[in-house]
Design an enzyme around this catalytic site. Sequence first.
Site, PDB file in Angstrom:
ATOM      1  N   PHE A   6       2.774   0.131  -3.973  1.00  0.00           N
ATOM      2  CA  PHE A   6       3.837   0.469  -5.290  1.00  0.00           C
ATOM      3  C   PHE A   6       3.016   0.187  -6.445  1.00  0.00           C
ATOM      4  O   PHE A   6       2.327  -0.772  -6.469  1.00  0.00           O
ATOM      5  CB  PHE A   6       4.996  -0.508  -5.088  1.00  0.00           C
ATOM      6  CG  PHE A   6       6.159   0.089  -6.259  1.00  0.00           C
ATOM      7  CD1 PHE A   6       6.882   1.110  -6.002  1.00  0.00           C
ATOM      8  CD2 PHE A   6       6.164  -0.748  -7.382  1.00  0.00           C
ATOM      9  CE1 PHE A   6       7.581   1.568  -7.043  1.00  0.00           C
ATOM     10  CE2 PHE A   6       7.186  -0.162  -8.284  1.00  0.00           C
ATOM     11  CZ  PHE A   6       7.784   0.770  -8.157  1.00  0.00           C
ATOM     12  N   GLU A  68      13.604   2.155 -11.387  1.00  0.00           N
ATOM     13  CA  GLU A  68      12.160   1.930 -11.909  1.00  0.00           C
ATOM     14  C   GLU A  68      12.164   1.346 -13.088  1.00  0.00           C
ATOM     15  O   GLU A  68      11.886   2.177 -13.937  1.00  0.00           O
ATOM     16  CB  GLU A  68      11.299   2.984 -11.541  1.00  0.00           C
ATOM     17  CG  GLU A  68      10.825   3.489 -10.296  1.00  0.00           C
ATOM     18  CD  GLU A  68      12.127   4.248  -9.332  1.00  0.00           C
ATOM     19  OE1 GLU A  68      11.777   4.256  -8.059  1.00  0.00           O
ATOM     20  OE2 GLU A  68      12.716   4.566 -10.120  1.00  0.00           O
ATOM     21  N   CYS A  83       8.163   2.520 -13.842  1.00  0.00           N
ATOM     22  CA  CYS A  83       7.167   1.940 -13.004  1.00  0.00           C
ATOM     23  C   CYS A  83       6.858   3.172 -11.935  1.00  0.00           C
ATOM     24  O   CYS A  83       7.488   4.085 -11.914  1.00  0.00           O
ATOM     25  CB  CYS A  83       7.085   0.715 -12.553  1.00  0.00           C
ATOM     26  SG  CYS A  83       8.375   0.302 -11.609  1.00  0.00           S
ATOM     27  N   PHE A 222      15.938  -5.989  -5.206  1.00  0.00           N
ATOM     28  CA  PHE A 222      15.673  -4.808  -4.533  1.00  0.00           C
ATOM     29  C   PHE A 222      15.341  -5.260  -3.052  1.00  0.00           C
ATOM     30  O   PHE A 222      14.905  -6.260  -2.880  1.00  0.00           O
ATOM     31  CB  PHE A 222      14.482  -4.002  -4.977  1.00  0.00           C
ATOM     32  CG  PHE A 222      14.698  -3.543  -6.231  1.00  0.00           C
ATOM     33  CD1 PHE A 222      15.034  -2.119  -6.615  1.00  0.00           C
ATOM     34  CD2 PHE A 222      14.310  -4.041  -7.415  1.00  0.00           C
ATOM     35  CE1 PHE A 222      15.260  -1.414  -7.550  1.00  0.00           C
ATOM     36  CE2 PHE A 222      14.407  -3.552  -8.846  1.00  0.00           C
ATOM     37  CZ  PHE A 222      14.815  -2.325  -8.691  1.00  0.00           C
ATOM     38  N   GLU A 246       4.766  -8.062  -3.509  1.00  0.00           N
ATOM     39  CA  GLU A 246       3.990  -7.840  -2.474  1.00  0.00           C
ATOM     40  C   GLU A 246       2.523  -8.311  -3.096  1.00  0.00           C
ATOM     41  O   GLU A 246       1.817  -7.883  -3.902  1.00  0.00           O
ATOM     42  CB  GLU A 246       3.917  -6.460  -2.156  1.00  0.00           C
ATOM     43  CG  GLU A 246       5.056  -5.860  -1.474  1.00  0.00           C
ATOM     44  CD  GLU A 246       5.973  -5.206  -2.550  1.00  0.00           C
ATOM     45  OE1 GLU A 246       6.732  -4.240  -2.076  1.00  0.00           O
ATOM     46  OE2 GLU A 246       5.847  -5.604  -3.668  1.00  0.00           O
TER      47      GLU A 246
END
Length: 329
Positions: A6, A68, A83, A222, A246
């Site tokens: 992402f 986003e 994003c 999220f 992440e």
Amino acid sequence: MTGHFFEGAEKLLEIWFLSSNNNSGTDKGNNDLRNIPRDLIEEVLNLVNCKVLKYAQSATTDTYVLSESSMFIFQSHFVLKTCGETTLLHAVQPMLALARDYCEFDKVDQVFYSRRKFLRPELQKAPHSSFDHEVAYLDSIFEGGCAYVLGRTNDDCWYLYTLDKTCAGTKSDQTLEIIMTELDPEKMKIFYQENTSSAAEATQKAAIDKIFPNAKIFDYLFDPCGYSMNGLLPDGHYFTIHITPEPDFSYVSFETNVSYNQYQDIVRKILKMFNPGKFTTTIFGGSAATSLDSQRKIFQYSDYGRVDHQIVCLVDYDLIYSYYKKYPS
């Protein structure tokens, strides 16, 4: 390169408007972007490929937490930050038309479009596949555009597009943006649903609610991970944070338009909160040049070495760009 990815890095668009009948843009009547019906704003956001998750209003601002990132709409300007693989620049022409039709804003006073270098530009949709393509797209809409690259193009860098013109509107706005990568994995655990049950809990665990204790916060956690928030302050200022936790592509951004004299303390708070391996600060100010020499020395932070420090004096704004890396332990 395969597997989940992402792009946390946001594209950031800010457009200021004027009316031929009211150059200062201060009329509280028809000349107000908040007159645009919300369903039409959501249609524009559909073109950008994002959805509204939360919406709120204050006396000065309409705020949208998006799937986003964020949007803020003020009387004579808006800020849209998206994003992932969103197509933010597809919002430009529809927003110009809505500003004209619903707010009698028939002139653009200034435009700012910026972003950091993408980790994987090949995944972006047109016109965002390269900065050259973005500039060409904006040049097809606006006259007098100027494109800048700050930082090292073979490392981390930051792109800016703006108009080479004196602003007719009376505004004394300033903006701080902090862009962080290589985040502390322990700090990032907060922003996974398996560790945190709600957005409000994440906001409290990370002490985001302590940055500006008097702010109204609109937050979203999220599934399975990731976090966004918009904050509105009583004086009409805002701040916003977006987190991609992440570890392979961790990214956190912070942005605010509170007064310039708070920026040093804010940056220190944010660094303690997220402990990034690298970070960039960009500071926009209307004629901040008188204090730039002192800021060159002030904006230094323990544990970090400053790799780049650049100052750009635009027509009505000064920009300070700095890039830092953590010292080897």
